[in-house]
Each structure stands twice: as C-alpha cells, then as structure tokens.
Design an enzyme around this catalytic site. Structure first.
Site, PDB file in Angstrom:
ATOM      1  N   THR A  30      -4.445  -6.319  -2.456  1.00 17.12           N
ATOM      2  CA  THR A  30      -4.957  -4.934  -2.752  1.00 17.12           C
ATOM      3  C   THR A  30      -4.467  -3.918  -1.808  1.00 17.12           C
ATOM      4  O   THR A  30      -3.611  -4.112  -0.870  1.00 17.12           O
ATOM      5  CB  THR A  30      -6.580  -5.239  -2.271  1.00 17.12           C
ATOM      6  OG1 THR A  30      -6.674  -5.639  -1.031  1.00 17.12           O
ATOM      7  CG2 THR A  30      -7.366  -6.238  -3.414  1.00 17.12           C
ATOM      8  N   ASP A  31      -4.925  -2.683  -2.135  1.00 16.13           N
ATOM      9  CA  ASP A  31      -4.595  -1.608  -1.180  1.00 16.13           C
ATOM     10  C   ASP A  31      -5.556  -1.416  -0.335  1.00 16.13           C
ATOM     11  O   ASP A  31      -6.774  -2.246  -0.327  1.00 16.13           O
ATOM     12  CB  ASP A  31      -4.287  -0.436  -2.227  1.00 16.13           C
ATOM     13  CG  ASP A  31      -5.497   0.014  -3.035  1.00 16.13           C
ATOM     14  OD1 ASP A  31      -6.616  -0.379  -2.715  1.00 16.13           O
ATOM     15  OD2 ASP A  31      -5.243   0.841  -4.030  1.00 16.13           O
ATOM     16  N   THR A  32      -5.631  -0.409   0.473  1.00 14.04           N
ATOM     17  CA  THR A  32      -6.542  -0.407   1.742  1.00 14.04           C
ATOM     18  C   THR A  32      -8.286  -0.038   1.054  1.00 14.04           C
ATOM     19  O   THR A  32      -8.872  -0.241   1.745  1.00 14.04           O
ATOM     20  CB  THR A  32      -6.286   0.906   2.507  1.00 14.04           C
ATOM     21  OG1 THR A  32      -6.114   2.022   1.589  1.00 14.04           O
ATOM     22  CG2 THR A  32      -4.751   0.468   3.266  1.00 14.04           C
ATOM     23  N   GLY A  33      -8.154   0.525  -0.337  1.00 18.92           N
ATOM     24  CA  GLY A  33      -9.521   0.509  -0.793  1.00 18.92           C
ATOM     25  C   GLY A  33      -9.866  -0.647  -1.371  1.00 18.92           C
ATOM     26  O   GLY A  33     -10.932  -0.719  -2.035  1.00 18.92           O
ATOM     27  N   ILE A  35      -8.563  -2.384  -4.162  1.00 16.55           N
ATOM     28  CA  ILE A  35      -8.265  -2.459  -5.362  1.00 16.55           C
ATOM     29  C   ILE A  35      -6.892  -3.098  -5.660  1.00 16.55           C
ATOM     30  O   ILE A  35      -6.147  -2.757  -4.827  1.00 16.55           O
ATOM     31  CB  ILE A  35      -8.237  -0.842  -6.172  1.00 16.55           C
ATOM     32  CG1 ILE A  35      -9.394  -0.120  -5.559  1.00 16.55           C
ATOM     33  CG2 ILE A  35      -7.756  -0.802  -7.354  1.00 16.55           C
ATOM     34  CD1 ILE A  35     -10.396  -0.630  -6.406  1.00 16.55           C
TER      35      ILE A  35
END
Length: 148
Positions: A30-33, A35
């Site tokens: 995932t990314d930092t969010g 997602i």
C-alpha cells in the site's frame, strides 16, 4: 525432517473452470493512505497465473531448465474499479478464455467478497528461450482446455 502441509507455501485451487488464488493485502502493498498501489494488482494476477499453471501440472521451472520454453505477457488490458486496502482479504479468479497454438488469453478478476476491484485480459505467448514464438506443448494445451 518431515514437512507438515501447513509448512508449504499456499497454493490456489481449481474450481470448475476457474482457478482461485486467495491473498491478503499487507502494508508493503500500500501507499501511505493504506490503498493498494496500482502495479501490485499485476503482481497478484501474475502469482495467480503462475499458481494456475502449477495446479494444472505445468512445471514452468522444468520447461525453462530443459529449453522447452517460457510464457511472456504480450498484451494486457486492465480496468481498476475500486481500491483494495490494507488487511483486505482478496481473491484472484482466473479463467482461460482462448487457447491458440502459441498463446492463451486469460481473464482475471481481483475480488473483495462479491466486489470486483480490478479485472484484466492478459495474453501470454509461449516463447523459445531465444524469445521466438513456439507452439505450446500439447499436454499443456489439453490442461488449459480443462479451464476453457
């Protein structure tokens, strides 16, 4: 030393004309969010296709080692519908749509429950170790027909 079944890597399974491959979204996906990064869907689908071949009795490593040939993606169309998120349990469903002399087209869906998160049509060509198209081994074609 004995090996317990639970000590072996997970293997998807054949279900009717589909191959099913379950996985979980980890932080690294995932990314930092939280997602899932778009390219990771391709990784999930690649793992599912490789596992599908294994479930069909196709030994890619042996074919590579003995010079029979390898599969390479020649065309890919993907549609992203909804994002997968950290800790989601996903299922990649693969179905062989078309079998040709030197290629196959496979439709894949990444699911979260009943939701389609991403789906793709992938064409793979069978190639010589030198990169030239070659007819797929007949036994492999017959194995693919079980999912077609």
């Amino acid at each position: 030393m004995s090996v317990e079944p639970s000590d072996l890597p997970y293997s998807g399974y054949l279900s009717g004309r589909d191959h099913r491959f379950a996985l979980r979204v980890y932080f690294e996906d995932t990314d930092t969010g939280g997602i899932v990064y778009h390219a990771n869907y391709l990784r999930y689908m690649e793992r599912a296709r490789s596992d599908m071949l294994r479930c069909l009795g196709i030994n890619q490593r042996a074919a590579l080692d003995d010079g029979t040939g390898v599969y390479a993606v020649t065309d890919l169309s993907i549609r992203y519908r909804r994002p997968a998120k950290l800790e989601d349990d996903l299922l990649v469903i693969s179905k062989v749509e078309e079998i040709r002399a030197a290629s196959c087209r496979i439709h894949q869906r990444v699911m979260r429950g009943d939701e389609i998160l991403a789906e793709a049509d992938v064409t793979v060509a069978f190639l010589t170790p030198g990169g030239k198209p070659r007819r797929q081994p007949q036994a492999w074609v017959e194995a693919f027909k079980r999912l077609n």
